[in-house]
Motif scaffolding. Structure first.
Motif, PDB file in Angstrom:
ATOM      1  N   SER A 231       1.376  14.628   5.459  1.00  0.00           N
ATOM      2  CA  SER A 231       1.619  14.968   4.057  1.00  0.00           C
ATOM      3  C   SER A 231       0.546  14.305   3.198  1.00  0.00           C
ATOM      4  O   SER A 231      -0.296  13.542   3.692  1.00  0.00           O
ATOM      5  N   SER A 232       0.571  14.594   1.912  1.00  0.00           N
ATOM      6  CA  SER A 232      -0.408  13.985   1.010  1.00  0.00           C
ATOM      7  C   SER A 232      -0.127  12.497   0.793  1.00  0.00           C
ATOM      8  O   SER A 232      -0.996  11.758   0.333  1.00  0.00           O
ATOM      9  N   THR A 233       1.100  12.070   1.125  1.00  0.00           N
ATOM     10  CA  THR A 233       1.492  10.667   0.958  1.00  0.00           C
ATOM     11  C   THR A 233       2.141  10.200   2.255  1.00  0.00           C
ATOM     12  O   THR A 233       3.372  10.228   2.398  1.00  0.00           O
ATOM     13  N   GLU A 234       1.342   9.792   3.191  1.00  0.00           N
ATOM     14  CA  GLU A 234       1.872   9.287   4.455  1.00  0.00           C
ATOM     15  C   GLU A 234       2.356   7.847   4.283  1.00  0.00           C
ATOM     16  O   GLU A 234       1.955   7.143   3.348  1.00  0.00           O
ATOM     17  N   THR A 235       3.188   7.405   5.196  1.00  0.00           N
ATOM     18  CA  THR A 235       3.817   6.090   5.062  1.00  0.00           C
ATOM     19  C   THR A 235       3.539   5.198   6.268  1.00  0.00           C
ATOM     20  O   THR A 235       3.112   5.665   7.326  1.00  0.00           O
ATOM     21  N   LYS A 236       3.816   3.932   6.067  1.00  0.00           N
ATOM     22  CA  LYS A 236       3.741   2.950   7.141  1.00  0.00           C
ATOM     23  C   LYS A 236       4.994   2.085   7.056  1.00  0.00           C
ATOM     24  O   LYS A 236       5.248   1.448   6.029  1.00  0.00           O
ATOM     25  N   THR A 237       5.761   2.071   8.125  1.00  0.00           N
ATOM     26  CA  THR A 237       7.019   1.329   8.149  1.00  0.00           C
ATOM     27  C   THR A 237       6.924   0.188   9.151  1.00  0.00           C
ATOM     28  O   THR A 237       6.444   0.364  10.265  1.00  0.00           O
ATOM     29  N   SER A 238       7.387  -0.983   8.722  1.00  0.00           N
ATOM     30  CA  SER A 238       7.351  -2.173   9.581  1.00  0.00           C
ATOM     31  C   SER A 238       8.556  -3.041   9.264  1.00  0.00           C
ATOM     32  O   SER A 238       9.306  -2.776   8.317  1.00  0.00           O
ATOM     33  N   THR A 239       8.737  -4.073  10.051  1.00  0.00           N
ATOM     34  CA  THR A 239       9.817  -5.014   9.762  1.00  0.00           C
ATOM     35  C   THR A 239       9.498  -5.766   8.472  1.00  0.00           C
ATOM     36  O   THR A 239       8.333  -5.883   8.069  1.00  0.00           O
ATOM     37  N   GLU A 240      10.530  -6.266   7.836  1.00  0.00           N
ATOM     38  CA  GLU A 240      10.317  -6.998   6.582  1.00  0.00           C
ATOM     39  C   GLU A 240       9.462  -8.234   6.818  1.00  0.00           C
ATOM     40  O   GLU A 240       8.647  -8.613   5.963  1.00  0.00           O
ATOM     41  N   LYS A 241       9.610  -8.876   7.976  1.00  0.00           N
ATOM     42  CA  LYS A 241       8.812 -10.056   8.277  1.00  0.00           C
ATOM     43  C   LYS A 241       7.331  -9.698   8.333  1.00  0.00           C
ATOM     44  O   LYS A 241       6.487 -10.418   7.798  1.00  0.00           O
ATOM     45  N   ALA A 242       7.011  -8.592   8.978  1.00  0.00           N
ATOM     46  CA  ALA A 242       5.613  -8.152   9.048  1.00  0.00           C
ATOM     47  C   ALA A 242       5.098  -7.773   7.670  1.00  0.00           C
ATOM     48  O   ALA A 242       3.931  -8.017   7.338  1.00  0.00           O
ATOM     49  N   PHE A 243       5.969  -7.182   6.859  1.00  0.00           N
ATOM     50  CA  PHE A 243       5.590  -6.802   5.498  1.00  0.00           C
ATOM     51  C   PHE A 243       5.229  -8.034   4.669  1.00  0.00           C
ATOM     52  O   PHE A 243       4.197  -8.068   3.993  1.00  0.00           O
ATOM     53  N   VAL A 244       6.074  -9.065   4.724  1.00  0.00           N
ATOM     54  CA  VAL A 244       5.814 -10.289   3.970  1.00  0.00           C
ATOM     55  C   VAL A 244       4.571 -11.001   4.497  1.00  0.00           C
ATOM     56  O   VAL A 244       3.745 -11.510   3.741  1.00  0.00           O
ATOM     57  N   GLN A 245       4.438 -11.024   5.826  1.00  0.00           N
ATOM     58  CA  GLN A 245       3.285 -11.679   6.421  1.00  0.00           C
ATOM     59  C   GLN A 245       1.985 -10.983   6.011  1.00  0.00           C
ATOM     60  O   GLN A 245       0.934 -11.619   5.913  1.00  0.00           O
ATOM     61  N   GLY A 246       2.068  -9.698   5.725  1.00  0.00           N
ATOM     62  CA  GLY A 246       0.880  -8.965   5.308  1.00  0.00           C
ATOM     63  C   GLY A 246       0.274  -9.494   4.029  1.00  0.00           C
ATOM     64  O   GLY A 246      -0.939  -9.444   3.838  1.00  0.00           O
ATOM     65  N   PHE A 247       1.119  -9.999   3.111  1.00  0.00           N
ATOM     66  CA  PHE A 247       0.597 -10.581   1.880  1.00  0.00           C
ATOM     67  C   PHE A 247      -0.275 -11.791   2.183  1.00  0.00           C
ATOM     68  O   PHE A 247      -1.372 -11.949   1.641  1.00  0.00           O
ATOM     69  N   ALA A 248       0.222 -12.664   3.046  1.00  0.00           N
ATOM     70  CA  ALA A 248      -0.548 -13.863   3.395  1.00  0.00           C
ATOM     71  C   ALA A 248      -1.826 -13.511   4.131  1.00  0.00           C
ATOM     72  O   ALA A 248      -2.873 -14.129   3.928  1.00  0.00           O
ATOM     73  N   ASN A 249      -1.757 -12.493   4.982  1.00  0.00           N
ATOM     74  CA  ASN A 249      -2.926 -12.113   5.776  1.00  0.00           C
ATOM     75  C   ASN A 249      -4.045 -11.523   4.942  1.00  0.00           C
ATOM     76  O   ASN A 249      -5.175 -11.385   5.415  1.00  0.00           O
ATOM     77  N   GLN A 250      -3.741 -11.148   3.695  1.00  0.00           N
ATOM     78  CA  GLN A 250      -4.793 -10.645   2.821  1.00  0.00           C
ATOM     79  C   GLN A 250      -5.829 -11.721   2.540  1.00  0.00           C
ATOM     80  O   GLN A 250      -6.975 -11.433   2.211  1.00  0.00           O
ATOM     81  N   MET A 251      -5.431 -12.973   2.652  1.00  0.00           N
ATOM     82  CA  MET A 251      -6.360 -14.084   2.458  1.00  0.00           C
ATOM     83  C   MET A 251      -6.959 -14.550   3.770  1.00  0.00           C
ATOM     84  O   MET A 251      -7.727 -15.501   3.806  1.00  0.00           O
ATOM     85  N   GLY A 252      -6.592 -13.908   4.868  1.00  0.00           N
ATOM     86  CA  GLY A 252      -7.105 -14.286   6.176  1.00  0.00           C
ATOM     87  C   GLY A 252      -5.991 -14.841   7.043  1.00  0.00           C
ATOM     88  O   GLY A 252      -4.832 -14.927   6.635  1.00  0.00           O
TER      89      GLY A 252
END
Length: 383
Positions: A231-252
């Motif tokens: 679709s024009s708006t595809e999604t990515k689904t993960s566990t909430e823990k992985a989602f939160v960890q993604g914020f920290a990983n933006q800094m490395g």
């Protein structure tokens, strides 16, 4: 220990050198404690994440929104117990320095998705009934002196209203004190934001869902993403823990950064302590020979040298970690709006103790070998 006075006397032989070495060790473990504190602050949110929650975001980036219609389709997936949306508001209270973690939520579903957020039933009912109502965490309420019934102007640094303004007036109808959650956030109704914002109408930021079986989390995530594939708006689904960890990983990789910095610091300390102990043993060669002459065994003399290295290292570690703990407490109060989970982890003391013993042992290894192999006749001849 009956030889403790001898150890202390040997360390005071060159007081300036001993104190400088001790100060270096204190600074090293202080830095280690602060690094561990910041690592926990940046990644600790993942530890608060629910094991039975999944998060669906735009496949490209979190800042890309999703159509509101996606929410009902996600709710229809087998295994999804309940699902609701969030929108990041980007709140500012009174002054720019007063950044507020504000998000939209559905008051009818919020407590099903987040059961760890306790709130009296009358306050829940008030939130459902008041379109401008908001619930706030205990920490942020205490910080700004907010009380039930107060109306607070919250400015968004993302959205503007259709009339050109960017301030939403929110009435505090509930104050929660989550036992395992973030008590520094503000939640208000999605409809209140959606009906008056100038852009992004009928769009949502991300979807949070609770599932019935955590063993099926990967399967459910794939099913959700398959709904919107191609679709024009595809999604990515993960566990909430992985989602939160993604914020920290933006800094490395925070863990790798902390490990690298701490390793460099401790390697430097190893060289400093080894040099101090090496000099100390060389200066006392004749004294060690006399001790062996008086009946001290090679094992006893070697053990004393090793004990000196361990004593100064452990003493520096205790002082450094104690200062780090005090600093972490102060940082937690000063930065609670940014890092609600900030605090020095308890395992820092265990790791610090093991590192201190390891440093002391390695630093004393060569001097201990010299003391063990010391020949009485050769040492006294050199004297």
């Amino acid at each position: 220990m009956k030889f403790l006075h001898l150890l202390w006397a040997n360390l005071q032989r060159k007081r300036l050198r001993t104190w400088l070495t001790l100060a270096s060790i204190v600074v090293a473990f202080l830095l280690f404690g602060i690094l561990q504190t910041m690592r926990a602050a940046l990644t600790g949110g993942a530890d608060l994440a629910g094991v039975d929650r999944l998060v669906t975001i735009h496949k490209v980036s979190l800042i890309q929104s999703l159509p509101q219609s996606y929410l009902n389709r996600v709710r229809g997936v087998e295994g999804v117990r309940v699902a609701m949306s969030h929108d990041w508001f980007g709140g500012v209270y009174q002054e720019d320095r007063n950044q507020v973690v504000a998000m939209t939520a559905d008051p009818n579903l919020f407590f099903e998705v987040y059961p760890e957020y306790p709130l009296p039933e009358e306050q829940r009912a008030a939130w459902r009934a008041d379109r401008t109502g908001a619930i706030v965490g205990k920490i942020i309420a205490e910080r700004f002196g907010w009380k039930l019934g107060d109306t607070i102007p919250l400015r968004s640094n993302i959205y503007t209203k259709a009339d050109g303004g960017n301030v939403w007036d929110l009435k505090i109808v509930g104050i929660f004190d989550a036992t395992n959650g973030d008590n520094n956030s503000v939640y208000f109704q999605y409809d209140y934001l959606n009906e008056s914002r100038a852009f992004g109408r009928d769009q949502i930021g991300w979807i949070v869902m609770r599932i019935n079986d955590t063993n099926r989390s990967a399967e459910i995530a794939r099913t959700v993403d398959a709904l919107f594939a191609n679709s024009s708006t595809e999604t990515k689904t993960s566990t909430e823990k992985a989602f939160v960890q993604g914020f920290a990983n933006q800094m490395g990789n925070i863990g790798a950064i902390v490990t690298a910095v701490a390793s460099a610091v401790f390697f430097t300390m190893l060289l400093v302590i080894a040099n101090t102990m090496g000099q100390s043993v060389r200066e006392r060669t004749n004294e060690l020979a006399v001790m062996k002459t008086l009946g001290f065994s090679s094992f006893q003399v070697t053990a004393m040298v090793l004990a000196e290295a361990l004593l100064i290292t452990l003493l520096g570690a205790v002082i450094g970690l104690a200062i780090a703990a005090l600093a972490a407490t102060g940082l937690a109060k000063a930065m609670q709006q940014f890092f609600p989970t900030l605090g020095m982890p308890s395992d820092t003391y265990v790791i610090g103790a093991l590192v201190a013993v390891g440093l002391g042992t390695l630093a004393g290894a060569l001097p201990c070998a010299q003391a063990w192999q010391l020949k009485i006749v050769d040492a006294l001849r050199k004297a």
